[in-house]
Design a protein around this motif. Structure first.
Motif, PDB file in Angstrom:
ATOM      1  N   MET A 179     -52.676  59.573  95.625  1.00 55.21           N
ATOM      2  CA  MET A 179     -52.379  58.147  95.534  1.00 55.21           C
ATOM      3  C   MET A 179     -52.040  57.834  94.082  1.00 55.21           C
ATOM      4  O   MET A 179     -52.617  58.412  93.166  1.00 55.21           O
ATOM      5  N   SER A 180     -51.116  56.915  93.875  1.00 62.26           N
ATOM      6  CA  SER A 180     -50.809  56.479  92.520  1.00 62.26           C
ATOM      7  C   SER A 180     -52.017  55.734  91.957  1.00 62.26           C
ATOM      8  O   SER A 180     -52.884  55.281  92.711  1.00 62.26           O
ATOM      9  N   PRO A 181     -52.108  55.603  90.642  1.00 61.14           N
ATOM     10  CA  PRO A 181     -53.263  54.931  90.042  1.00 61.14           C
ATOM     11  C   PRO A 181     -53.524  53.532  90.607  1.00 61.14           C
ATOM     12  O   PRO A 181     -54.663  53.137  90.779  1.00 61.14           O
ATOM     13  N   GLY A 182     -52.499  52.780  90.950  1.00 63.35           N
ATOM     14  CA  GLY A 182     -52.688  51.449  91.508  1.00 63.35           C
ATOM     15  C   GLY A 182     -52.798  51.448  93.024  1.00 63.35           C
ATOM     16  O   GLY A 182     -52.868  50.398  93.642  1.00 63.35           O
ATOM     17  N   ALA A 183     -52.798  52.633  93.632  1.00 65.99           N
ATOM     18  CA  ALA A 183     -52.864  52.812  95.086  1.00 65.99           C
ATOM     19  C   ALA A 183     -51.712  52.111  95.804  1.00 65.99           C
ATOM     20  O   ALA A 183     -51.833  51.753  96.962  1.00 65.99           O
TER      21      ALA A 183
END
Length: 59
Positions: free
Chosen positions: A22-26
């Motif tokens: 998942m990207s850091p900001g989801a």
């Protein structure tokens, strides 16, 4: 790339699979080839990833 997990069909040595995170900001799912970690990656919206998994019969 954030912490990732290897595919269930991985050979165990990290050379025959894709990695998913998942990207850091989801707000995105990141997919890359474990054999080319610094290379390009596929970025998908979470809903698109869910649709993809549904089409493969896996969740």
């Amino acid at each position: 790339m954030p912490a990732s997990r290897a595919g269930a069909s991985s050979s165990g040595d990290g050379n025959d699979c894709v990695e998913v995170a998942m990207s850091p900001g989801a707000d995105a799912v990141l997919v890359r080839d474990s054999k080319n970690a610094p290379g390009d990656r596929l970025t998908l919206a979470p809903a698109a990833w869910t649709d993809f998994l549904g089409s493969t019969g896996r969740r």
